[in-house]
Write an enzyme that holds these catalytic residues in place. Structure first.
Site, PDB file in Angstrom:
ATOM      1  N   GLY A  52       0.736  -1.486   0.201  1.00 15.46           N
ATOM      2  CA  GLY A  52      -0.049  -0.667  -0.040  1.00 15.46           C
ATOM      3  C   GLY A  52       0.775   1.263  -0.240  1.00 15.46           C
ATOM      4  O   GLY A  52       0.240   2.362  -0.612  1.00 15.46           O
ATOM      5  N   ASP A 107       1.357   3.447   4.175  1.00 18.92           N
ATOM      6  CA  ASP A 107      -0.459   4.161   3.624  1.00 18.92           C
ATOM      7  C   ASP A 107      -1.165   4.715   4.631  1.00 18.92           C
ATOM      8  O   ASP A 107      -1.303   5.456   4.497  1.00 18.92           O
ATOM      9  CB  ASP A 107      -0.590   2.775   2.894  1.00 18.92           C
ATOM     10  CG  ASP A 107      -1.175   1.642   3.684  1.00 18.92           C
ATOM     11  OD1 ASP A 107      -0.767   1.731   4.919  1.00 18.92           O
ATOM     12  OD2 ASP A 107      -1.405   0.749   2.929  1.00 18.92           O
ATOM     13  N   ASP A 110      -4.506   2.498  10.933  1.00 16.73           N
ATOM     14  CA  ASP A 110      -5.542   2.840  12.036  1.00 16.73           C
ATOM     15  C   ASP A 110      -5.482   2.323  12.888  1.00 16.73           C
ATOM     16  O   ASP A 110      -5.755   2.702  14.010  1.00 16.73           O
ATOM     17  CB  ASP A 110      -6.262   1.693  10.803  1.00 16.73           C
ATOM     18  CG  ASP A 110      -6.969   1.085  10.833  1.00 16.73           C
ATOM     19  OD1 ASP A 110      -8.677   1.701  10.994  1.00 16.73           O
ATOM     20  OD2 ASP A 110      -8.159   0.818  10.374  1.00 16.73           O
ATOM     21  N   LYS A 138      -6.411   7.361  10.740  1.00 17.10           N
ATOM     22  CA  LYS A 138      -7.034   7.895  11.212  1.00 17.10           C
ATOM     23  C   LYS A 138      -6.996   6.951  12.541  1.00 17.10           C
ATOM     24  O   LYS A 138      -7.924   6.314  13.331  1.00 17.10           O
ATOM     25  CB  LYS A 138      -7.782   5.751  10.059  1.00 17.10           C
ATOM     26  CG  LYS A 138      -9.310   6.243   9.804  1.00 17.10           C
ATOM     27  CD  LYS A 138      -9.517   4.517   9.930  1.00 17.10           C
ATOM     28  CE  LYS A 138      -9.299   4.602   8.365  1.00 17.10           C
ATOM     29  NZ  LYS A 138      -9.892   2.774   8.115  1.00 17.10           N
ATOM     30  N   PHE A 159     -13.655   3.677   5.067  1.00 19.91           N
ATOM     31  CA  PHE A 159     -12.725   2.235   4.717  1.00 19.91           C
ATOM     32  C   PHE A 159     -12.579   2.952   3.509  1.00 19.91           C
ATOM     33  O   PHE A 159     -13.122   2.991   2.802  1.00 19.91           O
ATOM     34  CB  PHE A 159     -13.564   1.592   4.159  1.00 19.91           C
ATOM     35  CG  PHE A 159     -11.728  -0.254   3.646  1.00 19.91           C
ATOM     36  CD1 PHE A 159     -11.264  -0.644   4.629  1.00 19.91           C
ATOM     37  CD2 PHE A 159     -12.300  -0.149   2.200  1.00 19.91           C
ATOM     38  CE1 PHE A 159     -10.472  -1.611   4.227  1.00 19.91           C
ATOM     39  CE2 PHE A 159     -11.252  -1.227   1.673  1.00 19.91           C
ATOM     40  CZ  PHE A 159     -10.639  -1.670   2.696  1.00 19.91           C
ATOM     41  N   VAL A 160     -11.035   3.751   3.200  1.00 14.51           N
ATOM     42  CA  VAL A 160     -11.048   3.962   1.889  1.00 14.51           C
ATOM     43  C   VAL A 160     -10.072   3.698   1.139  1.00 14.51           C
ATOM     44  O   VAL A 160      -9.130   2.218   1.624  1.00 14.51           O
ATOM     45  CB  VAL A 160      -9.690   5.443   2.033  1.00 14.51           C
ATOM     46  CG1 VAL A 160     -11.029   6.522   2.840  1.00 14.51           C
ATOM     47  CG2 VAL A 160      -8.678   4.962   3.572  1.00 14.51           C
TER      48      VAL A 160
END
Ligand code: 5GP
Length: 186
Positions: A52, A107, A110, A138, A159-160
């Site tokens: 990512g 990336d 989370d 996030k 969620f991206v």
């Protein structure tokens, strides 16, 4: 803006971070990283966490005005949109980093589990210092108390996909970060 609308993928509901904003932020982060690492006296090793972080790495290093080296590692933490808990090292670095200054490129942060594990691994391998630069953060999802040293954009709990981030391996090549239409998950 017109260009972005034209290139908008039909499965994308909304763009959270535009291509232009990413480029601008990469330039700012690169400048800051250059200043912070300039006086270290040793070439920093930029470690990209596959897959990512690759588009972010490619754009960011253009703006790091220093001699750097880079290497890759791969970990797994997600399947689909759900965390699978344990972080597994799928591909390890193939060089010694003993005494090196490591800049991890991520990336997204989370839950923070991946960062915690890879940071620990870097120190176990003898890294002198470990810093993290993440395109996205996030914070509302965090379960581990950890923060990246450099963050591109703080985003809400959605969620991206895009700019490296996937949903079941697709959408990594989108030049922006966006949210998928609900029907894509059915
Ligand atoms: P953490 O260990 O911090 O929970 O998760 C880090 C990894 O989970 C990221 O490197 C990324 O691969 C994945 N991840 C977390 N949030 C998202 C998201 O919103 N979209 C995508 N595509 N992947 C995510």
């Amino acid at each position: 803006m017109q260009e972005e609308i034209k290139r908008m993928h039909p499965n994308i509901k909304k763009v959270l971070v535009s291509e232009e904003a990413i480029q601008t932020r990469c330039a700012e982060l690169g400048k800051q990283i250059t200043e912070d690492y300039r006086n270290l006296g040793k070439v920093p090793v930029v470690v990209s966490v596959l897959k990512g972080s690759v588009p972010f790495l490619v754009n960011l290093i253009k703006y790091i005005d220093l001699d750097i080296e880079f290497d890759f590692m791969a970990v797994s933490s997600y399947e689909g949109t759900e965390s699978i808990g344990d972080v597994k090292i799928i591909m390890d670095l193939n060089r010694s980093i003993k005494g090196d200054h490591i800049l991890m490129v991520e990336d997204i942060v989370d839950t923070g589990r991946t960062l915690k594990e890879v940071t620990k691994l870097m120190f176990n391998k003898g890294a002198e210092s470990v810093k993290i630069v993440s395109l996205l953060d996030k914070p509302s999802r965090r379960v581990i108390d950890i923060t990246a040293d450099y963050v591109g954009f703080t985003i809400p709990n959605e969620f991206v996909v895009g700019f490296g981030l996937d949903f079941d391996e697709k959408y990594r090549n989108l030049p922006y970060v966006g949210v998928l239409k609900d029907e894509c998950y059915q």
